[in-house]
Every structure is written in C-alpha cells, then in structure tokens.
Design a protein around this motif. Structure first.
Motif, PDB file in Angstrom:
ATOM      1  N   HIS A  10       8.042  -5.521  -3.126  1.00 20.35           N
ATOM      2  CA  HIS A  10       7.569  -5.326  -4.499  1.00 20.35           C
ATOM      3  C   HIS A  10       6.328  -4.449  -4.515  1.00 20.35           C
ATOM      4  CE1 HIS A  10      10.052  -8.932  -4.889  1.00 20.35           C
ATOM      5  NE2 HIS A  10      10.100  -8.725  -6.190  1.00 20.35           N
ATOM      6  N   ASN A  11       6.410  -3.322  -5.238  1.00 20.01           N
ATOM      7  CA  ASN A  11       5.166  -2.601  -5.507  1.00 20.01           C
ATOM      8  C   ASN A  11       4.402  -3.345  -6.622  1.00 20.01           C
ATOM      9  OD1 ASN A  11       6.213  -1.817  -8.002  1.00 20.01           O
ATOM     10  ND2 ASN A  11       6.939   0.164  -7.234  1.00 20.01           N
ATOM     11  N   TYR A  12       3.263  -2.838  -7.013  1.00 20.14           N
ATOM     12  CA  TYR A  12       2.416  -3.580  -7.963  1.00 20.14           C
ATOM     13  C   TYR A  12       3.145  -3.857  -9.283  1.00 20.14           C
ATOM     14  CZ  TYR A  12      -1.486  -4.844 -10.998  1.00 20.14           C
ATOM     15  OH  TYR A  12      -2.305  -5.489 -11.891  1.00 20.14           O
ATOM     16  N   ALA A  13       3.775  -2.825  -9.845  1.00 19.15           N
ATOM     17  CA  ALA A  13       4.474  -3.006 -11.131  1.00 19.15           C
ATOM     18  C   ALA A  13       5.621  -4.009 -10.990  1.00 19.15           C
ATOM     19  CB  ALA A  13       5.001  -1.668 -11.642  1.00 19.15           C
ATOM     20  N   GLU A  14       6.322  -3.926  -9.876  1.00 18.83           N
ATOM     21  CA  GLU A  14       7.432  -4.868  -9.640  1.00 18.83           C
ATOM     22  C   GLU A  14       6.921  -6.283  -9.424  1.00 18.83           C
ATOM     23  OE1 GLU A  14      10.347  -1.495  -7.611  1.00 18.83           O
ATOM     24  OE2 GLU A  14       9.044  -2.743  -6.344  1.00 18.83           O
ATOM     25  N   MET A  15       5.788  -6.413  -8.760  1.00 19.54           N
ATOM     26  CA  MET A  15       5.177  -7.728  -8.579  1.00 19.54           C
ATOM     27  C   MET A  15       4.811  -8.332  -9.934  1.00 19.54           C
ATOM     28  SD  MET A  15       1.515  -8.654  -6.866  1.00 19.54           S
ATOM     29  CE  MET A  15       0.642  -8.206  -8.372  1.00 19.54           C
ATOM     30  N   VAL A  16       4.181  -7.518 -10.788  1.00 18.60           N
ATOM     31  CA  VAL A  16       3.774  -8.015 -12.114  1.00 18.60           C
ATOM     32  C   VAL A  16       5.005  -8.423 -12.918  1.00 18.60           C
ATOM     33  CG1 VAL A  16       2.659  -7.387 -14.285  1.00 18.60           C
ATOM     34  CG2 VAL A  16       1.635  -6.682 -12.118  1.00 18.60           C
ATOM     35  N   SER A  17       6.069  -7.625 -12.860  1.00 14.52           N
ATOM     36  CA  SER A  17       7.244  -8.015 -13.652  1.00 14.52           C
ATOM     37  C   SER A  17       7.919  -9.251 -13.068  1.00 14.52           C
ATOM     38  CB  SER A  17       8.204  -6.848 -13.883  1.00 14.52           C
ATOM     39  OG  SER A  17       8.798  -6.479 -12.706  1.00 14.52           O
ATOM     40  N   CYS A  66      -2.956 -13.592  -1.012  1.00 15.30           N
ATOM     41  CA  CYS A  66      -2.169 -12.634  -0.244  1.00 15.30           C
ATOM     42  C   CYS A  66      -2.731 -11.222  -0.421  1.00 15.30           C
ATOM     43  CB  CYS A  66      -0.708 -12.661  -0.708  1.00 15.30           C
ATOM     44  SG  CYS A  66       0.143 -14.204  -0.259  1.00 15.30           S
ATOM     45  N   ASN A  67      -2.457 -10.380   0.572  1.00 20.13           N
ATOM     46  CA  ASN A  67      -2.680  -8.936   0.435  1.00 20.13           C
ATOM     47  C   ASN A  67      -4.160  -8.543   0.327  1.00 20.13           C
ATOM     48  OD1 ASN A  67      -1.427  -6.368  -1.928  1.00 20.13           O
ATOM     49  ND2 ASN A  67      -1.610  -6.227   0.279  1.00 20.13           N
ATOM     50  N   GLN A  68      -5.054  -9.307   0.976  1.00 22.25           N
ATOM     51  CA  GLN A  68      -6.413  -8.752   1.116  1.00 22.25           C
ATOM     52  C   GLN A  68      -6.329  -7.396   1.797  1.00 22.25           C
ATOM     53  OE1 GLN A  68     -10.319 -10.753   1.678  1.00 22.25           O
ATOM     54  NE2 GLN A  68      -9.127 -12.168   2.936  1.00 22.25           N
ATOM     55  N   HIS A  69      -5.463  -7.312   2.785  1.00 21.87           N
ATOM     56  CA  HIS A  69      -5.275  -6.048   3.507  1.00 21.87           C
ATOM     57  C   HIS A  69      -4.080  -5.293   2.939  1.00 21.87           C
ATOM     58  CE1 HIS A  69      -7.753  -7.858   6.949  1.00 21.87           C
ATOM     59  NE2 HIS A  69      -8.497  -7.081   6.178  1.00 21.87           N
ATOM     60  N   ALA A  70      -4.325  -4.045   2.566  1.00 24.69           N
ATOM     61  CA  ALA A  70      -3.380  -3.250   1.791  1.00 24.69           C
ATOM     62  C   ALA A  70      -1.998  -3.155   2.433  1.00 24.69           C
ATOM     63  CB  ALA A  70      -3.964  -1.849   1.596  1.00 24.69           C
ATOM     64  N   ARG A  71      -1.977  -2.838   3.714  1.00 20.04           N
ATOM     65  CA  ARG A  71      -0.693  -2.538   4.386  1.00 20.04           C
ATOM     66  C   ARG A  71       0.101  -3.789   4.731  1.00 20.04           C
ATOM     67  NH1 ARG A  71      -4.008  -0.229   9.587  1.00 20.04           N
ATOM     68  NH2 ARG A  71      -4.995  -2.192  10.158  1.00 20.04           N
ATOM     69  N   ALA A 116      -2.930  -1.509  -1.717  1.00 21.58           N
ATOM     70  CA  ALA A 116      -1.478  -1.629  -1.516  1.00 21.58           C
ATOM     71  C   ALA A 116      -0.747  -0.456  -2.156  1.00 21.58           C
ATOM     72  CB  ALA A 116      -0.978  -2.953  -2.086  1.00 21.58           C
ATOM     73  N   GLU A 117      -1.157  -0.065  -3.362  1.00 18.91           N
ATOM     74  CA  GLU A 117      -0.515   1.069  -4.037  1.00 18.91           C
ATOM     75  C   GLU A 117      -0.820   2.379  -3.307  1.00 18.91           C
ATOM     76  OE1 GLU A 117       1.437   1.238  -7.414  1.00 18.91           O
ATOM     77  OE2 GLU A 117       1.941  -0.374  -6.029  1.00 18.91           O
ATOM     78  N   TYR A 118      -2.048   2.524  -2.829  1.00 16.44           N
ATOM     79  CA  TYR A 118      -2.397   3.731  -2.067  1.00 16.44           C
ATOM     80  C   TYR A 118      -1.544   3.845  -0.808  1.00 16.44           C
ATOM     81  CZ  TYR A 118      -5.169   7.099   0.551  1.00 16.44           C
ATOM     82  OH  TYR A 118      -5.566   8.197   1.271  1.00 16.44           O
TER      83      TYR A 118
END
Ligand code: 0X9
Ligand code: CA
Ligand code: CA
Ligand code: ZN
Length: 323
Positions: A10-17, A66-71, A116-118
């Motif tokens: 999930h990218n950010y937008a997919e996570m939000v949805s 989760c996801n403190q670290h981007a990658r 994460a998005e970057y």
C-alpha cells in the motif's frame, strides 16, 4: 509508485483508503483520527480498535507503530493486517472478540509517510530511511534516533546531517516523532498512562528487541532487575511464537534516541521493537521482499501480538507478578 512485483504493498493513498474502508466496514469497532502532520503536511493516522470505540473506556490500551523507517514498507502491511485481523474476525472468532471488547488498541500504520512516498516516487526503490526534513547539510532525520530519552548520549546516532542515523537538532525535532510523542502523552488520563504495551515494527533481521538500546547494561536508571526480567520473559515468549531471535536492543548495536527507550523511560510502557522478515539479506534487498511475502510474514506475528494483548492488563503477570 511501487514497482512490479510489489504492487500488493500500500502506498500512502492506498493505505488511507484501506483505513477508511475498514472504518466504514466496522463503524462499531474502529475510529480513525489524524494525530497531526508530517514535515511535508501529510496526516499521520491513528486507528483505535475496541468495542464502543468512540468512548474512552476503562480498558488497558496497547499501541502498534509502523514505518518509522521509510523503506520498511512491510511494516505498513503489518499494521494494516492488525487492523483487519481484529475487525474482520470479530464476529466469527471469540478470542478476537474478547480481546477487542477488553482492550483499546491503537495502530499508527505510517509514522513516516513522507519518507515512504519518497522511497517509491520514481518507480524504483531509493533505499530511503529517514524523514524528508531538510537539515544543515542534507535531507532527513532518523526518527528512531530522535526520541527524548538519553538523546544522542552514547554514540548510537550521528550528528552529521548526511548520515542515515542523523539524530536531528534536538530530541523531537522531527515533527513526526513529536506527533507520536504528543499522542502518547495524551493517553495519560487522570495522571495514569493508559497505554501499557507497544510494538514498534521494523525490518529486517527477525528479532524481538527490548530496552534499553542506549546501554549494554541490562539494568539502568528506571529499569531494575525485576523489570528487565519481565522484558526478557515476555520477549522470549513472543519469540517462541514467531521464530524471531529475542535480545536486548543494544545486543544488536547501541542506539540512542530510539522509541522503545523513551516509551519505557517516560511512560513505563512495555515497549518492544520487532524486526520482521527476512532474517538476512545482502545490501538493501532485505528491505524489499516481494509482495508475495506479505500475507505469510504478517500472519506469522499473529500469536505473538495476541500474547502481548492478552497480558496488556498486566505485562509483569508473565513472570507471575501482580500489578
Ligand atoms: O537501527 C534501528 O533503528 C533499528 N534497525 S533498522 O534496521 N530497522 O533500522 C534497530 C533499533 C534497535 N534499537 C532499539 N530498538 N532501541
Ligand atoms: Ca471499548
Ligand atoms: Ca481507555
Ligand atoms: Zn527500522
């Protein structure tokens, strides 16, 4: 976006949805709120899972971040998996139902949405770790070196802006870290911290880690031998369930300004760091398991998560103590 072979993430937008869909599927079990914004202005979302989720009930609270670290994208999937597991199975599974009815479970699926998005923005992974806040020489603070207990004390972080473990200009200088701090502080109600247990999800190495990370010593100010024994016992019990290796955080390497040290020292939250799949890898490939691994490697942690939730009323009970 995610490259081919990874589109199940999930990218950010997919996570939000996904989060909004979960709330609309289970409005009686979930609430969704923003705890504030990232450096670039993205909302940092927190989900609450409980019966009567709109009321602050007298139920022990647990936190998953989760996801403190981007990658470390697999960790976003871990948090989303927890949300789905404790809601989609509520009607059919009495263990899940009893847990949701007797706990208030907070889940923050992406602490570092900018990073994460970057990491995925070009369609090829950039192996980005930090947030996207400019510093004097480069971009990015390592969120997991920016927390306020013994910040920068001990050689477990860097003062150089170009370093992947740059600690920031001060504790909580990263807005994302400050927002999770503020949220955690806000769970002190009537002078009592309501959150009793916490897992901060990372990848990789298949480890379960506990405080302190800033010192090799098993005990230190604020962490006595009895408490260290509780951390060890619960850590080993969880590891027996998921096959990870349990150890004190500093046994991996010394880190200062990590989240678990602060959660424990500031709030006496039984805070663990889980390093997920894979166990080993070369270069940065370990951060990028194919999406075919998501289902297996998230479900692998179900019983360990359940054990911690079972004991969230009194984690020292794992050693026969009372609270
Ligand atoms: O270095 C980190 O922040 C973690 N490893 S990672 O590869 N995901 O970056 C490990 C942190 C271990 N120390 C503490 N949890 N205190
Ligand atoms: Ca409730
Ligand atoms: Ca409560
Ligand atoms: Zn990490």
């Amino acid at each position: 976006d995610f490259p081919s072979g990874y589109t199940g993430y999930h990218n950010y937008a997919e996570m939000v949805s996904e989060l909004n869909q979960a709330v609309s599927d289970h409005p009686n079990l979930l609430t969704l709120r923003s705890i504030g914004k990232s450096y670039q202005g993205r909302d940092i979302w927190a989900v609450k899972i409980s019966d009567n989720p709109g009321s602050d009930e007298a139920e022990p609270e647990a936190l998953f971040t989760c996801n403190q670290h981007a990658r470390e994208h697999l960790t976003v999937e871990m948090c989303l998996h927890i949300v789905k597991r404790y809601t989609d199975n509520y009607a059919s599974n009495s263990t899940i139902r009893n847990t949701v009815d007797s706990r208030e479970i907070w889940v923050i699926p992406s602490v570092n949405p900018d990073g994460a998005e970057y990491d995925i923005a070009t369609g090829s992974f950039r192996a980005w770790r930090k947030n996207r806040q400019p510093n004097s020489t480069a971009v990015g603070t390592d969120p997991n070196r920016n927390w306020g207990h013994q910040w920068g004390c001990c050689g477990g972080s860097s003062g150089s802006g170009s370093s992947d473990t740059y600690r920031g200009t001060a504790a909580f200088s990263a807005p994302e870290v400050a927002r999770v701090r503020d949220f955690t502080n806000s769970r002190v109600v009537g002078g009592v911290q309501q959150i009793k247990s916490h897992i901060d999800w990372h990848t990789y190495s298949e480890l379960i880690l506990w405080p302190y990370g800033y010192t090799y010593n098993d005990t230190a100010p604020g962490l006595d031998a009895t408490q260290a024994n509780v951390f060890q016992t619960m850590g080993r019990r969880m590891a027996a369930l998921n096959g990870y290796t349990p150890q004190q955080a500093s046994d991996l390497y010394v880190t200062d300004g990590s989240v678990d040290d602060w959660m424990w020292a500031a709030h006496k939250i039984w805070s663990y760091t889980f390093e997920m799949y894979p166990k080993s890898a070369s270069g940065t490939s370990g951060f990028y398991p194919r999406d075919t691994q998501i289902a297996t490697q998230t479900a692998r942690n179900d019983t360990a998560v359940q054990l911690l939730l079972d004991y969230t009323d009194c984690v020292p009970r794992i050693t026969g103590r009372t609270c």
